[in-house]
Design a protein around this motif. Structure first.
Motif, PDB file in Angstrom:
ATOM      1  N   ASP A  42     -25.598   3.834 -22.414  1.00  0.00           N
ATOM      2  CA  ASP A  42     -24.854   2.586 -22.191  1.00  0.00           C
ATOM      3  C   ASP A  42     -23.414   2.863 -21.800  1.00  0.00           C
ATOM      4  O   ASP A  42     -22.871   2.222 -20.904  1.00  0.00           O
ATOM      5  CB  ASP A  42     -24.908   1.701 -23.438  1.00  0.00           C
ATOM      6  CG  ASP A  42     -26.285   1.114 -23.670  1.00  0.00           C
ATOM      7  OD1 ASP A  42     -26.960   0.771 -22.675  1.00  0.00           O
ATOM      8  OD2 ASP A  42     -26.689   1.003 -24.834  1.00  0.00           O
ATOM      9  N   PHE A  43     -22.773   3.818 -22.463  1.00  0.00           N
ATOM     10  CA  PHE A  43     -21.389   4.173 -22.142  1.00  0.00           C
ATOM     11  C   PHE A  43     -21.285   4.670 -20.703  1.00  0.00           C
ATOM     12  O   PHE A  43     -20.397   4.263 -19.946  1.00  0.00           O
ATOM     13  CB  PHE A  43     -20.876   5.228 -23.126  1.00  0.00           C
ATOM     14  CG  PHE A  43     -19.511   5.765 -22.810  1.00  0.00           C
ATOM     15  CD1 PHE A  43     -18.402   4.939 -22.789  1.00  0.00           C
ATOM     16  CD2 PHE A  43     -19.328   7.110 -22.547  1.00  0.00           C
ATOM     17  CE1 PHE A  43     -17.135   5.434 -22.511  1.00  0.00           C
ATOM     18  CE2 PHE A  43     -18.066   7.618 -22.270  1.00  0.00           C
ATOM     19  CZ  PHE A  43     -16.972   6.777 -22.247  1.00  0.00           C
ATOM     20  N   VAL A  44     -22.209   5.527 -20.294  1.00  0.00           N
ATOM     21  CA  VAL A  44     -22.186   6.082 -18.939  1.00  0.00           C
ATOM     22  C   VAL A  44     -22.328   4.971 -17.899  1.00  0.00           C
ATOM     23  O   VAL A  44     -21.556   4.894 -16.937  1.00  0.00           O
ATOM     24  CB  VAL A  44     -23.297   7.147 -18.767  1.00  0.00           C
ATOM     25  CG1 VAL A  44     -23.434   7.559 -17.316  1.00  0.00           C
ATOM     26  CG2 VAL A  44     -23.005   8.358 -19.645  1.00  0.00           C
ATOM     27  N   VAL A  45     -23.284   4.081 -18.083  1.00  0.00           N
ATOM     28  CA  VAL A  45     -23.503   3.016 -17.097  1.00  0.00           C
ATOM     29  C   VAL A  45     -22.380   1.987 -17.155  1.00  0.00           C
ATOM     30  O   VAL A  45     -21.973   1.445 -16.125  1.00  0.00           O
ATOM     31  CB  VAL A  45     -24.896   2.375 -17.260  1.00  0.00           C
ATOM     32  CG1 VAL A  45     -25.091   1.243 -16.254  1.00  0.00           C
ATOM     33  CG2 VAL A  45     -25.988   3.433 -17.079  1.00  0.00           C
ATOM     34  N   ASP A  46     -21.824   1.738 -18.340  1.00  0.00           N
ATOM     35  CA  ASP A  46     -20.652   0.857 -18.429  1.00  0.00           C
ATOM     36  C   ASP A  46     -19.490   1.424 -17.612  1.00  0.00           C
ATOM     37  O   ASP A  46     -18.789   0.679 -16.915  1.00  0.00           O
ATOM     38  CB  ASP A  46     -20.214   0.663 -19.880  1.00  0.00           C
ATOM     39  CG  ASP A  46     -21.160  -0.233 -20.671  1.00  0.00           C
ATOM     40  OD1 ASP A  46     -22.005  -0.926 -20.061  1.00  0.00           O
ATOM     41  OD2 ASP A  46     -21.055  -0.220 -21.921  1.00  0.00           O
ATOM     42  N   CYS A  47     -19.289   2.743 -17.689  1.00  0.00           N
ATOM     43  CA  CYS A  47     -18.223   3.382 -16.903  1.00  0.00           C
ATOM     44  C   CYS A  47     -18.507   3.266 -15.412  1.00  0.00           C
ATOM     45  O   CYS A  47     -17.602   2.972 -14.622  1.00  0.00           O
ATOM     46  CB  CYS A  47     -18.070   4.846 -17.302  1.00  0.00           C
ATOM     47  SG  CYS A  47     -17.447   5.109 -18.971  1.00  0.00           S
ATOM     48  N   LEU A  48     -19.753   3.504 -15.016  1.00  0.00           N
ATOM     49  CA  LEU A  48     -20.128   3.388 -13.603  1.00  0.00           C
ATOM     50  C   LEU A  48     -19.922   1.956 -13.109  1.00  0.00           C
ATOM     51  O   LEU A  48     -19.384   1.743 -12.020  1.00  0.00           O
ATOM     52  CB  LEU A  48     -21.587   3.808 -13.406  1.00  0.00           C
ATOM     53  CG  LEU A  48     -22.139   3.679 -11.994  1.00  0.00           C
ATOM     54  CD1 LEU A  48     -21.364   4.559 -11.018  1.00  0.00           C
ATOM     55  CD2 LEU A  48     -23.622   4.028 -11.980  1.00  0.00           C
ATOM     56  N   THR A  49     -20.312   0.996 -13.914  1.00  0.00           N
ATOM     57  CA  THR A  49     -20.132  -0.409 -13.548  1.00  0.00           C
ATOM     58  C   THR A  49     -18.658  -0.735 -13.392  1.00  0.00           C
ATOM     59  O   THR A  49     -18.243  -1.381 -12.419  1.00  0.00           O
ATOM     60  CB  THR A  49     -20.765  -1.325 -14.617  1.00  0.00           C
ATOM     61  OG1 THR A  49     -22.158  -1.003 -14.727  1.00  0.00           O
ATOM     62  CG2 THR A  49     -20.596  -2.786 -14.266  1.00  0.00           C
ATOM     63  N   THR A  80     -35.062   6.458 -21.150  1.00  0.00           N
ATOM     64  CA  THR A  80     -35.437   5.130 -20.681  1.00  0.00           C
ATOM     65  C   THR A  80     -34.267   4.146 -20.686  1.00  0.00           C
ATOM     66  O   THR A  80     -34.160   3.321 -19.780  1.00  0.00           O
ATOM     67  CB  THR A  80     -36.605   4.558 -21.503  1.00  0.00           C
ATOM     68  OG1 THR A  80     -36.259   4.566 -22.887  1.00  0.00           O
ATOM     69  CG2 THR A  80     -37.867   5.368 -21.285  1.00  0.00           C
ATOM     70  N   GLN A  81     -33.388   4.226 -21.679  1.00  0.00           N
ATOM     71  CA  GLN A  81     -32.253   3.301 -21.706  1.00  0.00           C
ATOM     72  C   GLN A  81     -31.335   3.534 -20.518  1.00  0.00           C
ATOM     73  O   GLN A  81     -30.826   2.589 -19.920  1.00  0.00           O
ATOM     74  CB  GLN A  81     -31.471   3.434 -23.026  1.00  0.00           C
ATOM     75  CG  GLN A  81     -30.274   2.515 -23.144  1.00  0.00           C
ATOM     76  CD  GLN A  81     -30.644   1.033 -23.188  1.00  0.00           C
ATOM     77  OE1 GLN A  81     -31.807   0.654 -23.331  1.00  0.00           O
ATOM     78  NE2 GLN A  81     -29.654   0.173 -23.045  1.00  0.00           N
ATOM     79  N   PHE A  82     -31.121   4.799 -20.149  1.00  0.00           N
ATOM     80  CA  PHE A  82     -30.283   5.131 -18.998  1.00  0.00           C
ATOM     81  C   PHE A  82     -30.893   4.569 -17.711  1.00  0.00           C
ATOM     82  O   PHE A  82     -30.208   3.903 -16.927  1.00  0.00           O
ATOM     83  CB  PHE A  82     -30.107   6.647 -18.904  1.00  0.00           C
ATOM     84  CG  PHE A  82     -29.275   7.093 -17.738  1.00  0.00           C
ATOM     85  CD1 PHE A  82     -27.937   6.726 -17.627  1.00  0.00           C
ATOM     86  CD2 PHE A  82     -29.817   7.894 -16.749  1.00  0.00           C
ATOM     87  CE1 PHE A  82     -27.167   7.138 -16.555  1.00  0.00           C
ATOM     88  CE2 PHE A  82     -29.052   8.312 -15.666  1.00  0.00           C
ATOM     89  CZ  PHE A  82     -27.730   7.931 -15.578  1.00  0.00           C
ATOM     90  N   ILE A  83     -32.170   4.811 -17.507  1.00  0.00           N
ATOM     91  CA  ILE A  83     -32.826   4.341 -16.285  1.00  0.00           C
ATOM     92  C   ILE A  83     -32.863   2.812 -16.262  1.00  0.00           C
ATOM     93  O   ILE A  83     -32.600   2.184 -15.224  1.00  0.00           O
ATOM     94  CB  ILE A  83     -34.248   4.941 -16.154  1.00  0.00           C
ATOM     95  CG1 ILE A  83     -34.158   6.482 -16.078  1.00  0.00           C
ATOM     96  CG2 ILE A  83     -34.969   4.370 -14.952  1.00  0.00           C
ATOM     97  CD1 ILE A  83     -33.313   7.031 -14.942  1.00  0.00           C
ATOM     98  N   LYS A  84     -33.140   2.199 -17.391  1.00  0.00           N
ATOM     99  CA  LYS A  84     -33.156   0.733 -17.460  1.00  0.00           C
ATOM    100  C   LYS A  84     -31.800   0.157 -17.073  1.00  0.00           C
ATOM    101  O   LYS A  84     -31.705  -0.781 -16.277  1.00  0.00           O
ATOM    102  CB  LYS A  84     -33.524   0.295 -18.879  1.00  0.00           C
ATOM    103  CG  LYS A  84     -33.458  -1.195 -19.102  1.00  0.00           C
ATOM    104  CD  LYS A  84     -33.719  -1.539 -20.563  1.00  0.00           C
ATOM    105  CE  LYS A  84     -33.417  -2.994 -20.810  1.00  0.00           C
ATOM    106  NZ  LYS A  84     -33.370  -3.313 -22.233  1.00  0.00           N
ATOM    107  N   ARG A  85     -30.732   0.729 -17.612  1.00  0.00           N
ATOM    108  CA  ARG A  85     -29.385   0.234 -17.298  1.00  0.00           C
ATOM    109  C   ARG A  85     -29.025   0.495 -15.847  1.00  0.00           C
ATOM    110  O   ARG A  85     -28.364  -0.322 -15.208  1.00  0.00           O
ATOM    111  CB  ARG A  85     -28.347   0.892 -18.222  1.00  0.00           C
ATOM    112  CG  ARG A  85     -28.351   0.420 -19.665  1.00  0.00           C
ATOM    113  CD  ARG A  85     -27.855  -1.009 -19.853  1.00  0.00           C
ATOM    114  NE  ARG A  85     -26.613  -1.307 -19.158  1.00  0.00           N
ATOM    115  CZ  ARG A  85     -25.393  -1.055 -19.631  1.00  0.00           C
ATOM    116  NH1 ARG A  85     -25.233  -0.511 -20.817  1.00  0.00           N
ATOM    117  NH2 ARG A  85     -24.326  -1.354 -18.912  1.00  0.00           N
ATOM    118  N   LEU A  86     -29.448   1.640 -15.289  1.00  0.00           N
ATOM    119  CA  LEU A  86     -29.179   1.924 -13.873  1.00  0.00           C
ATOM    120  C   LEU A  86     -29.908   0.945 -12.966  1.00  0.00           C
ATOM    121  O   LEU A  86     -29.358   0.508 -11.949  1.00  0.00           O
ATOM    122  CB  LEU A  86     -29.570   3.354 -13.513  1.00  0.00           C
ATOM    123  CG  LEU A  86     -28.585   4.438 -13.890  1.00  0.00           C
ATOM    124  CD1 LEU A  86     -29.124   5.807 -13.457  1.00  0.00           C
ATOM    125  CD2 LEU A  86     -27.219   4.211 -13.271  1.00  0.00           C
TER     126      LEU A  86
END
Length: 138
Positions: A42-49, A80-86
């Motif tokens: 979640d932190f990684v995808v939040d940063c990307l967003t 799975t959480q990473f891919i779902k968020r991506l």
């Protein structure tokens, strides 16, 4: 100059900061985001967003982002959480994402680690981390 004071085995942490970097390989621009928990999907995808929200207008013709990943525990392809968020990020942004995974390696070969924390850098407190200006070639 006076060297910063530090204990080499601090047993009572005052803060936990987790840096995360996004390096634009075309422009050599490095953005560092700092969290206060752990590097999670979640932190990684939040940063990307956040990065895309801040920088996307500079790239109106971009339809695909190629993202180099280090196969860390938060960004593995079987997470799975990473891919779902991506997938959610891709749908919301209208971008196609290409995930490029580096093979296992030592972090000293990671261009973000080398530029964000050059050898000998002392980051003793949160203010130092947050006020430091980063560039790829310090």
């Amino acid at each position: 100059q006076q060297a910063p004071q530090a204990d080499d085995h601090d047993t009572e942490w005052q803060h936990v900061l987790v840096p995360f970097g996004i390096l634009n390989l075309q422009t050599d621009e490095l953005d560092i985001y700092v969290g206060e928990s752990a590097e999670t999907p979640d932190f990684v995808v939040d940063c990307l967003t956040r990065w895309w929200d801040d920088n996307g207008p500079d790239y109106p013709d971009v339809t695909t982002l190629a993202i180099n990943l280090d196969s860390g525990s938060a960004t593995r392809s079987d997470r799975t959480q990473f891919i779902k968020r991506l997938v959610t990020f891709a749908r919301d942004s209208g971008l196609t994402l290409e995930l490029i995974y580096y093979p296992p390696y030592h972090s000293k070969y990671n261009p973000i680690v080398g530029s964000a924390f050059p050898e000998g850098t002392m980051l003793g407190c949160p203010r130092t981390v947050l006020e430091r200006r980063y560039s790829r070639f310090d």
